[in-house]
Design an enzyme around this catalytic site. Sequence first.
Site, mmCIF file in Angstrom:
data_model
loop_
_atom_site.group_PDB
_atom_site.id
_atom_site.type_symbol
_atom_site.label_atom_id
_atom_site.label_comp_id
_atom_site.label_asym_id
_atom_site.label_seq_id
_atom_site.Cartn_x
_atom_site.Cartn_y
_atom_site.Cartn_z
ATOM 1 N N THR A 164 5.182 26.877 9.687
ATOM 2 C CA THR A 164 4.628 26.808 10.497
ATOM 3 C C THR A 164 3.800 25.579 10.026
ATOM 4 O O THR A 164 3.338 25.847 11.217
ATOM 5 C CB THR A 164 4.690 28.460 11.451
ATOM 6 O OG1 THR A 164 3.366 28.963 10.384
ATOM 7 C CG2 THR A 164 5.601 29.166 11.834
ATOM 8 N N HIS A 203 8.617 -13.348 -7.343
ATOM 9 C CA HIS A 203 7.917 -13.486 -6.523
ATOM 10 C C HIS A 203 8.091 -14.485 -5.892
ATOM 11 O O HIS A 203 9.457 -14.975 -5.328
ATOM 12 C CB HIS A 203 7.378 -15.107 -8.054
ATOM 13 C CG HIS A 203 6.624 -15.136 -7.967
ATOM 14 N ND1 HIS A 203 4.827 -15.399 -7.846
ATOM 15 C CD2 HIS A 203 6.341 -16.960 -7.432
ATOM 16 C CE1 HIS A 203 4.398 -16.603 -7.531
ATOM 17 N NE2 HIS A 203 5.113 -17.362 -6.845
#
Length: 469
Positions: A146, A448
């Site tokens: 809950t 890269h």
Amino acid sequence: MSDFSYDLVVIGGGPGGYVAAIRAAQLGMTTACVDLRGSLGGTCLNVGCIPSKALLQSSEHYAEASDGLAKHGINVGNVGFNLDTMMDRKNEIVDSLTKGVEYLLKKNHIEHLVGRGRIVARGVVGVTLADGEELLLKTKRIVLATGSEPSVISGVEIDNRNIVTSEGALDLRAVPKTLVVIGGGYIGLELGSVWSRLGAKVVVVEFCDRIVPGMDGEIATNLQRILRKQGLSFKLGRKVSSAIVKDSMVEVSLDKVGDGSSEHLSADVVLVAVGRKPYTLGLGLEEVGLKTQDGGFIDVSESFETEVPGIFAIGDLVAGPMLAHKAEEDGMACVEAMAGHLSQLDYRKVPGVIYTAPEVAVVGQTEEELKKEGIQFRVGKFPFMANARSRVIGATDGFVKILAEEKTKLIKGVHMIGPDAGTMIGEAVLAIEMGTSAEELARTCHAHPTYAEAIKEAALAVGGRAIHI
Ligand code: NAI
């Protein structure tokens, strides 16, 4: 009153509960998921992670268009925004994602009941439907999921107009002139950023002498510096003693921690973001003799079973970080353990992300924690200023910091502040999960030009051999 029978009834349809229900169904359990909200997804999808990220994105676009694009040679003239459109977009995203969860439950043949669930007895869940009808579900096991609700502070009464919690701050109908945020944690900094970008003067009041207590101190200091540059101001070491609404303005009184001297702030809106607490109201814990611990948490075993056999609890109801992805992991592990699978969770490997700009993302131990435990470690750091992609994009604030054990070079913690840090932390989580050393990470090829090269460089820096600084 009608009776039904299941292998598992999950009370709560947030990220913890609905994931537990889906995994249970995959494992062949007949499953029901009870949630009192009409839409599934809990706090995260309805009034938390998702709507806040929608507003963070919209407000970031506005900030970028206002003063970020000119340096790219793009002139957009006078930039404005329509708050209603922003809110509508946010609501549509929430709506589509919660419907997506509903579809997933249906697809997995999970009974979805909209109503308030409570434990009636071991193996029996009662559900009060919206029309008042009562159902009784007989079940082999119960999972409590809950979640949590905002913590409140005495002297500050939430009126959902001038004094709000995160839910109200996600639905303001106008930009406040001044917003006082009580609490310099995740919610305070994210929602403070949203409203600051949209034009509010934001003051963050924090009880501790630093923001985001618990996070690596160096990260916190840098984040505060960056947010200050963006226009937020901070009052640290201050405790709010009262916030009183007078003529549609809020008078906020602060006490300086230590010397007790007082000061006052005036704000159109006050956001209370001082943490959350487990939500167990009306859940019927007492019916089966289930006690909560300090702070309202429920004690569970490694397999998430409470002291009452057959009743389990996960997510924000139990120990560990109160984060959606942690609740999901709890839900999976809990249900898999029921099915006899080996499922262990180490909360130190749960990442945390603050979706400010730049983002903060962390996993593992902080410098402060390592020192406290007497662990010898090395620090490898790399700034985004020296990362080619960051320069190209124009997002050079921040750095990656890797903490590795001195002797073994095993990675103990990765802390970063920088562009897309929330996505990049995945690599660090995997590295820690797999017991990777800084050396192994340093030898891993990174594409890269990418932000992720900063992680490789920080790993190289652990051995004193970063290339680009
Ligand atoms: P938090 O625990 O992150 O921060 C609460 C802050 O309020 C702390 O810095 C605390 O020192 C301060 N505080 C407490 N009492 C105070 C007082 N009387 N006066 C001034 N400062 C006070 O809690 P927050 O921001 O409310 O978030 C609640 C939960 O939701 C957290 O567990 C957080 O992890 C989670 N969350 C996660 C997000 C994410 O993953 N990006 C986003 C938003 C919330």
